[in-house]
Write an enzyme that holds these catalytic residues in place. Structure first.
Site, PDB file in Angstrom:
ATOM      1  N   ASP A   9      -4.921  -6.930   5.936  1.00 53.00           N
ATOM      2  CA  ASP A   9      -5.840  -6.223   5.776  1.00 53.00           C
ATOM      3  C   ASP A   9      -6.928  -7.233   5.525  1.00 53.00           C
ATOM      4  O   ASP A   9      -8.184  -7.127   6.126  1.00 53.00           O
ATOM      5  CB  ASP A   9      -5.566  -5.214   4.652  1.00 53.00           C
ATOM      6  CG  ASP A   9      -6.919  -4.461   4.176  1.00 53.00           C
ATOM      7  OD1 ASP A   9      -7.953  -4.255   5.129  1.00 53.00           O
ATOM      8  OD2 ASP A   9      -6.689  -3.591   3.144  1.00 53.00           O
TER       9      ASP A   9
ATOM     10  N   ASP B 235     -10.391  -8.605   8.144  1.00 53.02           N
ATOM     11  CA  ASP B 235     -11.798  -8.462   7.839  1.00 53.02           C
ATOM     12  C   ASP B 235     -12.356  -9.785   7.700  1.00 53.02           C
ATOM     13  O   ASP B 235     -13.751 -10.081   8.395  1.00 53.02           O
ATOM     14  CB  ASP B 235     -12.225  -7.585   6.250  1.00 53.02           C
ATOM     15  CG  ASP B 235     -12.029  -6.227   6.624  1.00 53.02           C
ATOM     16  OD1 ASP B 235     -11.758  -5.557   7.502  1.00 53.02           O
ATOM     17  OD2 ASP B 235     -12.783  -5.621   5.670  1.00 53.02           O
TER      18      ASP B 235
ATOM     19  N   LYS C 133       3.751 -15.563   2.289  1.00 53.09           N
ATOM     20  CA  LYS C 133       3.410 -16.299   0.944  1.00 53.09           C
ATOM     21  C   LYS C 133       4.995 -16.555   0.460  1.00 53.09           C
ATOM     22  O   LYS C 133       5.412 -16.144  -0.485  1.00 53.09           O
ATOM     23  CB  LYS C 133       2.795 -15.375   0.156  1.00 53.09           C
ATOM     24  CG  LYS C 133       2.347 -16.195  -1.153  1.00 53.09           C
ATOM     25  CD  LYS C 133       1.297 -17.190  -1.011  1.00 53.09           C
ATOM     26  CE  LYS C 133       1.065 -17.633  -2.657  1.00 53.09           C
ATOM     27  NZ  LYS C 133       0.045 -19.264  -2.211  1.00 53.09           N
TER      28      LYS C 133
ATOM     29  N   TYR D 248       0.763  -1.285   0.050  1.00 50.12           N
ATOM     30  CA  TYR D 248      -0.007   0.109  -0.150  1.00 50.12           C
ATOM     31  C   TYR D 248       0.784   1.244  -0.019  1.00 50.12           C
ATOM     32  O   TYR D 248       0.281   2.405  -0.236  1.00 50.12           O
ATOM     33  CB  TYR D 248      -0.717   0.103   1.043  1.00 50.12           C
ATOM     34  CG  TYR D 248      -1.677  -1.094   1.277  1.00 50.12           C
ATOM     35  CD1 TYR D 248      -2.164  -1.906   0.180  1.00 50.12           C
ATOM     36  CD2 TYR D 248      -2.667  -1.353   2.177  1.00 50.12           C
ATOM     37  CE1 TYR D 248      -2.891  -2.759   0.233  1.00 50.12           C
ATOM     38  CE2 TYR D 248      -3.703  -2.347   2.434  1.00 50.12           C
ATOM     39  CZ  TYR D 248      -3.745  -3.201   1.309  1.00 50.12           C
ATOM     40  OH  TYR D 248      -4.801  -4.199   1.226  1.00 50.12           O
TER      41      TYR D 248
ATOM     42  N   ASP E 164      -2.676 -18.268   1.931  1.00 48.38           N
ATOM     43  CA  ASP E 164      -4.075 -19.069   1.353  1.00 48.38           C
ATOM     44  C   ASP E 164      -4.718 -19.851   2.349  1.00 48.38           C
ATOM     45  O   ASP E 164      -5.746 -19.952   2.503  1.00 48.38           O
ATOM     46  CB  ASP E 164      -3.671 -19.411   0.174  1.00 48.38           C
ATOM     47  CG  ASP E 164      -2.361 -20.049   0.007  1.00 48.38           C
ATOM     48  OD1 ASP E 164      -1.559 -19.977   0.881  1.00 48.38           O
ATOM     49  OD2 ASP E 164      -1.995 -20.571  -1.216  1.00 48.38           O
TER      50      ASP E 164
END
Ligand code: NAD
Length: 368
Positions: free
Chosen positions: A245, A249, A189, A141, A221
């Site tokens: 992020d 959520d 990852k 980001y 994942d």
């Protein structure tokens, strides 16, 4: 203890829930002989209307001087068509950056009488109690370049991390795991990304410093899957900005209501900004029906992480549990039995519990 708390109510229900959390903090101050001074400042849409900017310099200056900041929420339809530099969310991103809040902590704990409101099966989520520690100021980001090329037909975003940025968030997560059940899942990852390989190396290096914490590495994942199939497996999860992020959520569905989720964003010296996970809920703003519990639990995190007041934080959490156990609920909680209450009454019930518990402890200790 003498502390300065800046309140940033923001927009919509932000004002109502921050006022409720302030009442709870005032009750704690009174019961435990602390002095908390409160100062309110504008942010978001309210600041655009009054100052022509979502983050006035006076707000930044006040937050810089504060020991902790409690924020409500920003945004609403009134400002939806504004140009991007005049959007309320700019205020939120700006204050996080100005305060260098690199660690976002989101505890996710189901309250037993609300589990039925989760879309997940009750037997899957019963007992889930986890903390997601997300890196907040680096990664995809914020990396540059982030741009369109070739007349907009090619795009590039950059996932960049320095060793120091990873080390400080990993340390924060180990410390949190030490204070909880001693289990840390580091999510990456590493089968694909270089940034994740360095992340894993650093976690491996750090674990010798925290012998009481069991560390596990997991791919993002499979973690996304396990969070909703076997959430009780997790204690503390640490991960980089974008993975955090998304996972935080996703994990919010475990509790069944947005109105119950607090969060903390911390700087290295412990100064923090605390806010409910929910938004400004324009559909119910000003009606006195908003659930103030996420903001009140954010106030508990403020006491725990910025002021080191664990007993006080626990008392707030106990008060929330006890009021819910007694059947009181706000409209969002989808509870059919018990008593429906509004924002102020919910806050008052929590304040009453705090006052009664502390009074009874005093009586007990006076007789011992
Ligand atoms: P929202 O979280 O405001 O509301 C989603 C739904 O949940 C609504 O039906 C709302 O009434 C309900 N809800 C949320 N919090 C509640 C509470 N405490 N008590 C009872 N019900 C509650 O999300 P949204 O509708 O997508 O966004 C509304 C505005 O909030 C937008 O402008 C958005 O940009 C902003 N927003 C701000 C933040 C923030 O300040 N951190 C976060 C998310 C959204």
């Amino acid at each position: 203890m003498n502390k300065r708390i800046v309140l940033l109510p923001g927009d919509g229900i932000g004002k109502e829930v921050v006022e409720s959390a302030k009442d709870v903090l005032s009750a704690i101050a009174e019961e435990f002989n602390h002095t908390f001074s409160f100062e309110s400042h504008d942010i978001g849409g309210a600041a655009i209307d009054l100052h022509g900017t979502p983050l006035p310099q006076s707000t930044v200056d006040a937050c810089m001087q504060a020991d902790a900041v409690l924020l409500g929420a920003v945004g609403g339809p009134k400002w939806d068509q504004n140009p991007s530099h005049l959007r309320p969310e700019r205020g939120l991103l700006g204050i996080r950056k100005a305060l260098d809040l690199y660690a976002n902590l989101r505890p996710i704990k189901g309250f037993k009488n609300l589990l039925h409101a989760s879309p997940l099966k009750e037997e899957v989520i019963t007992g889930s109690d986890l903390l997601i520690v997300r890196e907040l100021t680096g990664g995809l980001y914020f990396g540059t370049p982030s741009e369109r090329r070739d007349g907009g037909q090619t795009v590039v975003d950059t996932l960049a991390y320095s060793r120091r940025e990873i080390e400080r968030i990993v340390d924060k997560a180990f410390q949190a795991a030490e204070q909880r059940r001693g289990h840390l899942t580091s999510v990456d990852k590493a089968n694909v990304l270089e940034s994740s390989k360095l992340w894993r190396e650093i976690v491996e290096e750090k674990k010798a410093q925290y012998p009481n914490v069991v560390v596990e590495h997991a791919l993002v994942d499979s973690t996304a899957m396990k969070l909703i199939t076997n959430p009780t497996e997790f204690d503390v999860i640490v991960t980089e900005n974008m993975f955090g992020d998304i996972l935080s959520d996703e994990a919010s569905v475990l509790t069944g209501s947005l109105g119950m989720l607090p969060s903390a964003s911390l700087r290295e010296d412990g100064v923090g900004l605390y806010e409910p996970v929910h938004g400004s809920a324009p559909d119910i703003a000003g009606k006195g029906v908003a659930n103030p519990i996420a903001a009140i639990l954010s106030a508990a995190l403020l006491l725990r992480y910025s002021f080191g007041l664990e007993d006080e934080a626990k008392l707030i959490e106990e008060a929330v549990q006890s009021v819910l156990d007694a059947g009181y609920h706000t409209a969002d909680l989808q509870v059919s039995e018990g008593r429906l209450v509004g924002t102020w009454e919910m806050a008052k019930l929590i304040v009453d519990f705090i006052q009664s518990q502390n009074a009874s402890k005093c009586i007990m200790s006076c007789y011992v």
